[in-house]
Motif scaffolding. Structure first.
Motif, PDB file in Angstrom:
ATOM      1  N   LEU A   1       0.815  -1.203   0.000  1.00 32.05           N
ATOM      2  CA  LEU A   1       0.000   0.000   0.000  1.00 32.05           C
ATOM      3  C   LEU A   1       0.858   1.266   0.000  1.00 32.05           C
ATOM      4  O   LEU A   1       0.516   2.248  -0.662  1.00 32.05           O
ATOM      5  N   GLU A   2       1.969   1.275   0.726  1.00 33.50           N
ATOM      6  CA  GLU A   2       2.829   2.462   0.772  1.00 33.50           C
ATOM      7  C   GLU A   2       3.559   2.700  -0.550  1.00 33.50           C
ATOM      8  O   GLU A   2       3.843   3.830  -0.909  1.00 33.50           O
ATOM      9  N   GLN A   3       3.922   1.623  -1.239  1.00 29.20           N
ATOM     10  CA  GLN A   3       4.624   1.708  -2.527  1.00 29.20           C
ATOM     11  C   GLN A   3       5.940   2.466  -2.402  1.00 29.20           C
ATOM     12  O   GLN A   3       6.301   3.253  -3.271  1.00 29.20           O
ATOM     13  N   SER A   4       6.656   2.261  -1.294  1.00 31.29           N
ATOM     14  CA  SER A   4       7.987   2.848  -1.176  1.00 31.29           C
ATOM     15  C   SER A   4       8.931   2.246  -2.205  1.00 31.29           C
ATOM     16  O   SER A   4       9.896   2.885  -2.625  1.00 31.29           O
ATOM     17  N   PHE A   5       8.684   1.022  -2.590  1.00 26.39           N
ATOM     18  CA  PHE A   5       9.356   0.407  -3.736  1.00 26.39           C
ATOM     19  C   PHE A   5       8.384  -0.565  -4.367  1.00 26.39           C
ATOM     20  O   PHE A   5       7.433  -1.031  -3.726  1.00 26.39           O
ATOM     21  N   GLN A   6       8.614  -0.859  -5.646  1.00 24.86           N
ATOM     22  CA  GLN A   6       7.703  -1.701  -6.399  1.00 24.86           C
ATOM     23  C   GLN A   6       8.480  -2.810  -7.086  1.00 24.86           C
ATOM     24  O   GLN A   6       9.721  -2.817  -7.091  1.00 24.86           O
TER      25      GLN A   6
END
Length: 391
Positions: A210-215
């Motif tokens: 959910l945060e998508q700090s990395f994908q």
């Protein structure tokens, strides 16, 4: 007496086996006389009927597949749709064959009916399960949502479809789904207390997605592990390193660690150190370094590269060379740095710019003539020379 008892025991076992075999081929336990011939005929008749039904169903299935292949181009079916239709036809064939066999071996009609309904529900949920990923991908691609969220939705939807499918199938056989779900809830609570680490990884995985700090696809550095993110599951994160080694890290560790995302922007900067001799021209060396960077394809021209003096050390002038590359080149950074070092050394040699190495130079004062000290020494040397010229 003992021998008679043993014989009676084995006689009872044989009689039970005889009765069980007779009942298995369709006989009745109430019959006084057991007609093995009629039972064998009935069994053979049932087997022949089953084989005929299976042959007819098989012929229908293969005929449908043949027609489908022959008209594939006419009805404009691609390979994916063709595979889906073939799987559906195969499933229908298997279910129909099962029901045909059950109807011929004296199984209760209610059981056959429940099996048919359960098969239909299982087929519906199977189609939903196989097509949900493609549908979610199309929807999220339309709205430009990342692959990490797509993966999360796929995992959640797959679990929900499997749970609902199992509940629907069991309901056809008379299971109380409400009581079953309540029991599973209590068991799940107990398992949750027993597997707290797994639950922590699960929650951390949802947080990461959910945060998508990395994908998925990003190049990250995490706890001395650097590589490309290839999978973010609900329990672990998979990183593929430059050595083609997959590092699997629990999501709880990822969520509590410092993560460096090297590919979150459009370009990223790296640097190397280059050293020249103290006597060499700094401007000329900078010009040579920048020319090498300009000739390197992976190094971007915008933002500009730089070569500045970071230190004047004991063994030379140290340049810090900064350059920018695209995210796609991050995986090859060690090789890029090695090539730059090699090309800069070759360019320095061509420009007569020396690369110093650690050394020590001793500077001695000029010799001074000391008559009193040197004459006796010289006299001693001369006295030691032979007079005949022979050694």
């Amino acid at each position: 007496m003992a021998i008679a008892g043993i014989a009676e025991f084995f006689h009872e076992i044989g009689r039970d086996l005889y009765t069980s075999l007779y009942i298995a081929i369709g006989g009745s336990i109430e019959e006084d006389s057991r007609d093995w011939t009629s039972r064998a005929v009935e069994l053979a008749s049932t087997a022949i009927k089953i084989l005929i039904l299976l042959a007819v169903l098989g012929a229908i299935y293969w005929l449908a597949i043949y027609i489908l292949k022959k008209n594939k181009s006419r009805i404009r079916l691609n390979e994916r749709r063709l595979a889906i239709i073939r799987s559906s036809l195969r499933y229908i064939w298997i279910v129909a064959s099962l029901i045909a066999v059950m109807s011929q071996i004296n199984i209760e009609p209610s059981t056959v009916k429940a099996t048919a309904k359960a098969s239909i529900w299982a087929g519906i949920y199977y189609v939903l399960w196989t097509s949900s990923g493609h549908i979610i991908h199309k929807i999220l691609q339309h709205y430009g949502i990342s692959a990490s969220i797509e993966q999360l939705l796929n995992n959640i939807l797959s679990v929900l479809i499997l749970i609902l499918g199992a509940a629907s199938v069991l309901a056809q056989f008379g299971f109380d789904i409400v009581s079953l779900v309540a029991g599973l809830g209590i068991v799940g609570l107990a398992v949750g207390f027993a597997a707290q680490s797994t639950l922590a990884n699960f929650i951390a995985g949802i947080t990461i997605l959910l945060e998508q700090s990395f994908q998925v696809g990003d190049w990250i550095s995490l706890n001395n592990n650097e590589g490309r993110v290839v999978l973010i599951s609900l329990r672990t994160t998979h990183i593929l390193t430059r050595d083609n080694v997959t590092v699997i890290i629990p999501n709880a560790t990822v969520a509590s660690s410092e993560v460096i995302n090297l590919t979150s922007k459009n370009f990223v900067r790296f640097d190397i150190n280059v050293r020249i001799a103290l006597e060499d021209d700094i401007s000329e060396a900078r010009k040579v370094i920048l020319q090498v960077l300009s000739d390197t394809d992976v190094v971007l021209t915008r933002p500009e590269s730089s070569a500045t003096v970071s230190e004047i050390g004991d063994f030379g002038v140290i340049f810090i060379v900064r350059f920018w590359v695209k995210p796609a080149s991050v995986a090859r950074i060690p090789k890029i740095k090695e090539d730059l070092h090699e090309h800069i050394k070759i360019a320095f040699d061509a420009a007569s710019i020396s690369t110093p190495y650690p050394h020590m130079r001793l500077l001695m004062p000029k010799a001074v003539d000391y008559p009193i000290a040197t004459k006796p020494f010289a006299t001693t040397i001369e006295a030691a020379k032979p007079t005949d010229g022979k050694p």
